[in-house]
Structures are given as C-alpha cells and as structure tokens.
Design a protein around this motif. Structure first.
Motif, mmCIF file in Angstrom:
data_model
loop_
_atom_site.group_PDB
_atom_site.id
_atom_site.type_symbol
_atom_site.label_atom_id
_atom_site.label_comp_id
_atom_site.label_asym_id
_atom_site.label_seq_id
_atom_site.Cartn_x
_atom_site.Cartn_y
_atom_site.Cartn_z
ATOM 1 N N UNK A 33 0.743 -1.128 -0.183
ATOM 2 C CA UNK A 33 -0.181 0.129 0.068
ATOM 3 C C UNK A 33 1.012 1.267 -0.026
ATOM 4 N N UNK A 34 0.413 2.456 -0.707
ATOM 5 C CA UNK A 34 0.893 3.622 -0.759
ATOM 6 C C UNK A 34 -0.011 4.605 -0.379
ATOM 7 N N UNK A 35 0.369 5.786 -0.078
ATOM 8 C CA UNK A 35 -0.745 6.708 0.426
ATOM 9 C C UNK A 35 -0.290 7.894 1.279
ATOM 10 N N UNK A 36 -1.400 8.397 2.000
ATOM 11 C CA UNK A 36 -1.063 9.437 3.118
ATOM 12 C C UNK A 36 -1.703 9.109 4.386
ATOM 13 N N UNK A 37 -1.124 9.296 5.591
ATOM 14 C CA UNK A 37 -1.702 9.075 6.646
ATOM 15 C C UNK A 37 -1.141 10.108 7.726
ATOM 16 N N UNK A 38 -2.180 10.346 8.737
ATOM 17 C CA UNK A 38 -1.943 11.389 9.740
ATOM 18 C C UNK A 38 -2.271 11.105 11.224
ATOM 19 N N UNK A 39 -1.771 11.682 12.162
ATOM 20 C CA UNK A 39 -1.965 11.391 13.513
ATOM 21 C C UNK A 39 -2.600 12.849 13.983
ATOM 22 N N UNK A 40 -3.500 12.921 14.865
ATOM 23 C CA UNK A 40 -3.948 13.992 15.501
ATOM 24 C C UNK A 40 -4.734 14.147 16.713
ATOM 25 N N UNK A 41 -4.693 14.692 17.702
ATOM 26 C CA UNK A 41 -4.290 16.252 17.622
ATOM 27 C C UNK A 41 -2.873 16.374 18.544
ATOM 28 N N UNK A 42 -2.420 15.415 19.080
ATOM 29 C CA UNK A 42 -1.213 15.290 19.883
ATOM 30 C C UNK A 42 -0.114 15.107 19.138
ATOM 31 N N UNK A 43 0.680 16.322 19.156
ATOM 32 C CA UNK A 43 1.970 16.021 18.321
ATOM 33 C C UNK A 43 1.562 15.707 16.899
ATOM 34 N N UNK A 44 0.612 16.253 16.241
ATOM 35 C CA UNK A 44 0.093 15.954 14.627
ATOM 36 C C UNK A 44 1.106 15.909 13.761
ATOM 37 N N UNK A 45 0.824 14.952 13.081
ATOM 38 C CA UNK A 45 1.733 14.691 11.992
ATOM 39 C C UNK A 45 1.033 14.061 10.757
#
Length: 202
Positions: free
Chosen positions: A177-189
């Motif tokens: 798999x390829x794509x985009x991923x993110x985490x939030x809200x703490x130390x968001x990236x």
C-alpha cells in the motif's frame, strides 16, 4: 535516509506493477485468462477472489511513526472489504521514553480491478480508507533527578491511498500500500506512507 528508502519502495512497487502488467498482457494474448463461455452448460468456476475472502498475517507500516503488527481482512463481496490491524509494544525499562505504544485501525477497501491466471497468480488493485486510534504512554523519566513523571495520550489516525495485492497459488497474499496518513491532535503529523505484509488467504 528516508528519501532513499522511499525511492527504493517506489522502485519495488513499480517493478511489481510492470511485472503484473506484463503477465496480464501475455495471458490475454494466449487466451489463457479464465473465462466461461456463455453457451457452455458447465457451471461457472469461482476464482480466487470469490472463494478466498479472508486473509490473516503480519503487516508493517512505514511512516513518520510507523509500526508492525497483525492484520485480518474480510471481503464481504468481490469489491468491498474491511481490514483490521493492530499492534502493541511494551518495554519494561523504566528509562524508556515510550514504554507502551499500541494502536488499532479499521480500513475500508474498494477493489478496482482483479485478475487471475489459472489459480497460480492473481492480483487486485484497490483503494483504501483508514481510520483508527493510537495510545502512547510516556514515562517522563528524568536522568538528572532519576524520577518519573508519566503521562499518556490517545491520537486519532486517518489515511487514504491505493494498494496492490499479489496472490500466489491462491493462498499466499502480499499486500503493498501507498498513500498518506496522519495522526492528531497530540503532536500532529502527516505524510507519505508505505505498507506491506505477508498473509495467508483462505
């Protein structure tokens, strides 16, 4: 270093895609693709994607803060599937900054294209949409005072992209798999992600 790794990942993905396209073109030209004649009285044979709708195995995700864990997948129809993956890491060392790191994700898959060559090799191209949660526990250990001030947080995880699943002899599943991923809200990236696994399809 990350740029070099990502470049290698894209080279590998390109190799798989080109190889798959070559196999498909060769099979199509030789009329070796599994099709059923509408005039035939024989019962249409189900293919790998109809019969083997479950998969379980190992999976890893490379991102800014990646992980490795277990994954289970089930396709409700030939086109619609749901994947669950999770991991948990515990380190007993009191000086470890993050002794506990755990996550669980749900991924919605939509198959865009499938192909099978005589039950020996098959692949599918799919779109994926992921949502989940990640728990981190921090020790807050201070080397100066030799004390701890622990704290924790839970982040939401979201991502999307495209995937390629390669199936060998109907049971060995290799998802990429390829794509985009993110985490939030703490130390968001947020950023580019690459994932791969090795599973048993049944």
């Amino acid at each position: 270093i990350m740029r070099n790794l990502r470049a290698k990942f894209f080279v590998i993905i390109g190799f798989f895609v080109l190889s798959s396209a070559f196999v498909f073109s060769q099979e199509a030209e030789s009329n070796d693709v599994t099709l059923t004649d509408s005039s035939s009285s024989e019962t249409p044979r189900l293919n790998t994607f109809d019969e083997q709708r479950n998969a379980i195995g190992l999976y890893f995700l490379a991102a800014d803060d990646g992980y490795a864990g277990l994954q289970y997948e089930h396709y409700f129809t030939k086109k619609i599937g749901l994947t669950v993956d999770g991991s948990a890491v515990y380190k007993s060392d009191e000086t470890e900054s993050t002794p506990i790191d755990a996550n669980v994700n749900l991924q919605f898959d939509i198959s865009l294209f499938e192909y099978e060559a005589q039950k020996v090799f098959a692949y599918r191209v799919y779109a994926w949409f992921l949502g989940g949660a990640r728990y981190k526990y921090f020790s807050g250990y201070s080397y100066e005072t030799k004390t701890q001030n622990p704290y924790w947080y839970i982040n939401a995880v979201a991502g999307t992209g495209f995937g390629f699943e390669f199936i060998l002899v109907r049971h060995i599943s290799i998802p990429i798999q390829i794509g985009f991923i993110g985490e939030f809200p703490n130390g968001g990236s947020a950023g580019l992600t690459f994932g791969a696994g090795l599973r048993y399809r049944f």
